[in-house]
Design a protein around this motif. Structure first.
Motif, short mmCIF file in Angstrom:
data_model
loop_
_atom_site.label_atom_id
_atom_site.label_comp_id
_atom_site.label_asym_id
_atom_site.label_seq_id
_atom_site.Cartn_x
_atom_site.Cartn_y
_atom_site.Cartn_z
N GLN A 1 0.81 -1.21 0.00
CA GLN A 1 0.00 0.00 0.00
C GLN A 1 0.85 1.26 0.00
O GLN A 1 0.33 2.37 0.14
CB GLN A 1 -0.92 0.02 1.23
N ARG A 44 5.19 3.06 4.89
CA ARG A 44 4.64 3.34 6.21
C ARG A 44 5.80 3.65 7.16
O ARG A 44 6.82 2.97 7.15
CB ARG A 44 3.86 2.13 6.76
N TRP A 100 2.63 5.13 10.98
CA TRP A 100 2.15 6.44 10.57
C TRP A 100 2.03 6.51 9.05
O TRP A 100 2.82 5.91 8.32
CB TRP A 100 3.12 7.53 11.03
N ASP A 101 1.05 7.30 8.61
CA ASP A 101 0.90 7.59 7.19
C ASP A 101 1.99 8.57 6.76
O ASP A 101 2.21 9.59 7.43
CB ASP A 101 -0.48 8.21 6.93
N THR A 116 0.32 12.38 5.88
CA THR A 116 -0.33 13.18 6.93
C THR A 116 0.29 12.97 8.30
O THR A 116 0.04 13.76 9.21
CB THR A 116 -1.81 12.79 7.01
N VAL A 158 -1.68 4.84 11.75
CA VAL A 158 -2.23 3.75 10.96
C VAL A 158 -2.44 2.58 11.90
O VAL A 158 -1.47 2.00 12.43
CB VAL A 158 -1.28 3.35 9.81
#
Length: 811
Positions: A645, A648, A661-662, A665, A669
């Motif tokens: 995805q 990260r 964490w994203d 932003t 997560v």
């Protein structure tokens, strides 16, 4: 097989025994004395050692060859060859080198000395690990800052090829205990031998020769930890500790004579000799509930004698000699309060309070003087008659002082202290000034100190100067020569490395560039040429490095002790100093870890600081993007996961959690991973060989374990991996030349452990014998990196930095 039986005469692999037998017959005619005999035995045995170190030698060779060589005064690499050392089981090479005057040319003992430095820490490692560790130790000792030469660096059977090192470690270990040491003293037996005596947390008492060899069988109390040892004339020893008992031992007989005190539910807080003016000497025993009793030092029966009253709390005691026939006063510490009791004054004469709880009291050679230390780091010297403070030592840089002992340095009364920063220091008892530099080497606080006469061969001392011996919570006994700049055993210890990283290709194909920082400065080392390029980073010590590729330009990112972050261009030629590009401000405390990564056409940087924040930066625009304060206390490590995805960010903290964490932003997560490892010191991304591109998170904890986590489910994967020698300080993932996934872990124990993450099997231990705090890895054929045939691993810590390639497949 005894020495008198003659040497084992099995044939050398691939050869007939006829030649060896004939040489033995010829050599036997030359025997003139015992030394000649051992010299010829050692020569004959050395010829029986196979040239390949992967072939196990006959047990007699591994157990006795070094002893024969030492007794024959030929203890060198020719008579005790490399091939036998990984199988060496006598555990005496270190001691034999200290006792031997046979070889003056150090080059003839290079492999022996390298083995002696790591042998105390090898433990139950297998032959592969032993040979690999020996190979690295030899390279570090003989080829510091030397350009890469793979042809000279190969050793048959070793799993690595050392590439570059700048490593200077203490080699003053006397002994390694399987258990935590709690107490230490010195005694002189009736036949004039000096012995060291230690007590441990399992209730065992051990006797050691001054060079570290066990002197006799251990004594078992079958009680709690042995925290106090008091030697008495006639080979007697008193022991006491957490089970509330005092025991009397005859050391040379190994016999328990009596248990004159037994108070269950308490512990002994002090055990000391005391002699008031015109009164016989007694043994004072204080317990944790504030009770105080006296024993006759001959009969060990209770003595009815005046004693001070104590508060109902643990007490520390020290008799303070007043000189001549004046007897002693008694210094008593309970918590932060210290009082001096004089039986002739019918009570306490004076008292004073300290900022922290008092940890130790010691009588000094100067009449009427004593020293003490406390939890605030205070070390002070006082007059027992007046209570006046006569001197104060400068406060050590970190934390409580936990141990003291009195000694003499160059004819001056002195005190040695052991601190929670793992360091010993020596102080002038008259002025409080430091004598020499700090003594570094322990990987945990030294908990007990004593002295030895300065008669050792490898640590010669002037007449009247004593050697210092320390027992550490790291299970080691170490010996030091106090006094002089940076005094101690062996070579001077370099300043501990504060940050190190592999940061791209150097000037030579296949030779990586290494960034190294300590308190004295920062440099980039080209492992292909051996040449350094200084980094003008200013006065603030570098605490972390990261490499980045920004708009096609290689950059180096440095974090500093002043909480700043700086960007440097590396695109200036092989030997040009990097140019400073910009600075990033935002953290209020130093950054502990950083990682740069590409995302959506930009290069981003994530930083984790001691201020508890995780911050995201855009390196293209040199600006801050986001900040999170979810971690409690410090962020210990950050990493980037390359998932299906997208990337990260992962961070680990003092609060024992790992958070995802994203990268756009910096929003959380999933939920935090509560790792149950106390503090989480390190994290790493561990790719899984599956079609969906799955990746796991590895967490390394203060409890000494490594756990793998599925970041999607937040659940652990597989079993815990235990490094078995202390906390995990650093992790690094890499793949071998054939694609095998490997996870490296290390910590204060100084051993690098390698695991196969697919199977969970432990592959290798690489023992350095010195605390490590940083790891970094480069995969073979890593994009943007040097052209490597094998992955490269870098390790750094107290003794310096070393880099080596890893060759798990084949030899």
């Amino acid at each position: 097989m005894s020495d008198a039986d003659g040497p084992y005469r099995a044939p050398r692999p691939g050869r007939s025994d006829t030649g060896a037998s004939k040489r033995w017959a010829d050599d036997s005619k030359a025997w003139a004395d015992t030394k000649d005999a051992h010299r010829l035995i050692a020569a004959a045995l050395s010829r029986l050692v196979a040239a390949d170190p992967t072939i196990p030698p006959h047990p007699y060779l591994s157990r006795h060859l070094a002893q024969h060589a030492a007794r024959g005064e030929v203890l060198d690499d020719a008579h005790v060859p490399l091939a036998v050392l990984p199988w060496e089981s006598s555990a005496n090479v270190r001691t034999l080198l200290r006792q031997s005057d046979a070889v003056s040319d150090a080059r003839r003992q290079e492999w022996l000395e390298a083995w002696a430095r790591i042998e105390p820490f090898i433990g139950g490692a297998g032959p592969d690990s032993r040979l690999t560790s020996l190979h690295l130790a030899h390279h570090a000792a003989t080829r510091p800052r030397t350009p890469l030469d793979t042809s000279a660096a190969r050793v048959s059977g070793s799993r690595i090829t050392p590439l570059w090192s700048d490593w200077t470690a203490r080699d003053n270990v006397l002994a390694v205990s399987e258990t935590r040491l709690e107490s230490l003293t010195r005694t002189t037996t009736t036949d004039g031998r000096s012995l060291l005596v230690s007590g441990d947390n399992h209730g065992t008492i051990r006797m050691w020769e001054p060079h570290g060899v066990p002197a006799m069988a251990p004594l078992h109390t079958y009680g709690g930890a042995v925290q106090h040892l008091l030697p008495l004339p006639g080979d007697l020893l008193l022991s006491a500790g957490t089970d509330g008992s005092v025991r009397v031992w005859h050391l040379t007989r190994g016999q328990l004579l009596a248990e004159p005190v037994h108070r269950p539910g308490t512990w002994v807080s002090a055990l000391t000799l005391f002699a008031a003016k015109d009164a016989p000497e007694v043994v004072l025993v204080a317990h944790s509930d504030g009770s105080l009793g006296a024993l006759d030092p001959v009969t060990f029966r209770p003595v009815d004698t005046p004693l001070p009253s104590l508060d109902p709390a643990p007490a520390l005691l020290s008799g303070v000699g007043l000189g001549g026939a004046e007897g002693m006063a008694l210094a008593v510490a309970q918590g932060r309060r210290v009082r001096v009791w004089d039986p002739w004054a019918d009570g306490y004469t004076h008292e004073h309070e300290h900022e922290g709880a008092v940890r130790a009291l010691v009588d000094l050679a100067a009449p009427g003087r004593y020293a003490l230390c406390d939890d605030s780091g205070y070390i002070g010297f006082r007059d027992a008659s007046t209570g006046r403070e006569t001197a104060v030592a400068p406060a050590p840089p970190a934390g409580p002082v936990v141990a003291l002992t009195a000694l003499t340095v160059a004819g001056r009364a002195a005190v040695a202290s052991g601190g929670s920063d793992h360091t010993l220091r020596v102080w002038d008892a008259r002025t409080g000034a430091a004598i020499g530099g700090p003594l570094e080497g322990h990987t945990a606080p030294p908990v007990a100190l004593t002295t030895l006469p300065g008669t050792s061969r490898e640590l010669p001392a002037p007449a009247g100067q004593e050697l210092l011996v320390s027992a550490g919570a790291d299970h080691t006994l170490r010996r030091w020569k106090p006094g002089g700049p940076g005094g101690g055993a062996g070579r001077a210890v370099r300043r501990p490395v504060t940050a190190a990283a592999l940061c791209g290709p150097g000037s030579t194909a296949g030779a990586p560039l290494i960034a190294v920082a300590d308190e004295s400065g920062t440099a980039l080392w080209d492992t292909g040429t051996g040449r350094p390029v200084p980094l003008p980073a200013g006065h603030a010590t570098v605490t972390a490095f990261a490499s980045a590729l920004v708009r096609g330009e290689p950059q180096l990112v440095t974090a500093h002790s002043d909480a700043g972050v700086q960007l440097w261009s590396l695109d200036r030629g092989a030997h040009a100093a990097p140019a400073r590009l910009a600075g990033l401000l935002g953290h209020s405390l130093p950054v502990r870890s950083m990682a740069a990564f590409p995302h959506d056409g930009r290069t981003l940087l994530v930083t984790g600081g001691a201020d508890g924040t995780v911050r995201l930066w855009d390196l293209d625009r040199v600006c801050a993007l986001a900040c999170r304060e979810d971690h409690l206390l410090s962020v210990r490590d950050v990493a980037v996961l390359d998932t299906a995805q997208g990337p990260r960010i992962v961070s680990a903290g003092t609060d024992g959690t790992v958070r995802l964490w994203d990268p756009v932003t910096l929003r959380p997560v999933g939920t935090p991973l509560h790792c149950e490892q106390r503090v989480v010191n390190a994290v790493a991304a561990v790719p899984v060989d599956e079609p969906d591109g799955a990746v796991l998170v590895a967490s390394g904890g203060e409890d000494g374990t490594i756990r793998l986590w599925d970041p999607g489910t937040g659940r652990p994967v597989g079993r815990r991996l235990d490094i078995g020698d202390g906390p995990v300080a650093a992790l690094a993932f890499f793949r071998t030349a054939t694609g095998r996934p490997c996870l490296a872990a290390t910590g204060p124990g100084g051993t690098i452990h390698l695991w196969d993450t697919d199977t969970g099997s432990h592959l290798l231990r690489i023992v350095t014998g010195s605390p490590l705090g940083a790891l970094d890895a480069l995969d073979a054929r890593q994009p943007g990196g040097p052209h490597l045939a094998h992955p490269v691993l870098l390790a750094a810590g107290v003794a310096g930095v070393c880099a080596f390639d890893v060759r798990m497949e084949g030899r």
